[in-house]
Design an enzyme around this catalytic site. Sequence first.
Site, PDB file in Angstrom:
ATOM      1  N   GLU A   1     101.073 -11.152 -28.746  1.00  0.00           N
ATOM      2  CA  GLU A   1      99.431 -11.523 -29.165  1.00  0.00           C
ATOM      3  C   GLU A   1      99.528 -10.775 -30.546  1.00  0.00           C
ATOM      4  O   GLU A   1      99.606  -9.418 -30.723  1.00  0.00           O
ATOM      5  CB  GLU A   1      98.831 -10.841 -28.170  1.00  0.00           C
TER       6      GLU A   1
ATOM      7  N   ASP B   1      95.808 -10.154 -32.599  1.00  0.00           N
ATOM      8  CA  ASP B   1      94.427 -10.101 -32.341  1.00  0.00           C
ATOM      9  C   ASP B   1      93.536 -10.028 -33.620  1.00  0.00           C
ATOM     10  O   ASP B   1      93.871  -9.009 -34.509  1.00  0.00           O
ATOM     11  CB  ASP B   1      94.120  -9.267 -31.506  1.00  0.00           C
TER      12      ASP B   1
ATOM     13  N   GLU C   1      89.653  -9.473 -33.861  1.00  0.00           N
ATOM     14  CA  GLU C   1      88.372  -9.300 -32.949  1.00  0.00           C
ATOM     15  C   GLU C   1      87.328  -8.887 -33.656  1.00  0.00           C
ATOM     16  O   GLU C   1      87.321  -7.755 -34.319  1.00  0.00           O
ATOM     17  CB  GLU C   1      88.360  -8.508 -31.663  1.00  0.00           C
TER      18      GLU C   1
END
Length: 286
Positions: A105, A107, A109
């Site tokens: 993953e 990310d 955010e």
Amino acid sequence: MGQARAHLLASLWAFYLILAISMVTGDLTNDLDILWGNSKVFYDSSGKQTISLSLDRWTTSAFRSKSTYLYSRIDLDIKLVAGNSAGTVTTLYMITEGLWQFHDEIDLEFLGNTTGEPYTLHTNLYARGKGGREKRYKLWFDPTADFHTYTIIWNQRNILILVDDKLIRQIKNKLMNGVPYPNYQPMRVYGSIWNADDWATMGGRVKTDWSQAPFTAYFRNYRAIACPPQQSSSPCGQSSGNWFNQELDETRKQQLQEVDANYKIYDYCTDTKRFKDGLPKECSLK
């Protein structure tokens, strides 16, 4: 005759290389699926298709790419939630679809804020199920006033994260040193908005003010240049442009130094309180 055959073979190989690359442009709904929530698709005043994702007390919102990619350059323009967005998280991320304990993953955010405070961009990497590689940045502009371009470049050498074409983070492939790196599982792109007021703003001290709901973020200009998962990386690399083998030139190195000096607010590689028994291995590798 041999020369003509060689020319034909070269032409066929060039055609194959072109097919090995997937380039995604056009309307968002050609390439993205709306998953759930208060999501809307509309055309803005300039004729660009835009997706809005909204959050309220009862539901989140999300979309994902129709395709999966094995190595890629992803660009997306985002306009974040305006006003008091404390407790909310708007995301752009890539993730695999296999077993969770082995998932990869990447990310981005965007952590909400109280009115007048800067947004925080929280970045992280999971590889083979191992995460904990967080770095955070204060954005140097108001990301709610207009759209800004956020980019993930993922190749065999490194992962690069850019904001408006400014490099803010590099994650090098240190697989040879025993550090997990996403290098064989295809990933899909997601965008979402959700509530995380237990940690997102001031470590969870500032909660979501639901009287301000719905909280809405906007997405447009999705662009993906990628290696299709069924193709080997070798032909893809020969035809995919500089993103596939991208190294840092002096401009990129200076950008990274500037961001580290002025905008980075957390780096797991300096968190000796968290890693009392020693920092992760990659932190000492160049």
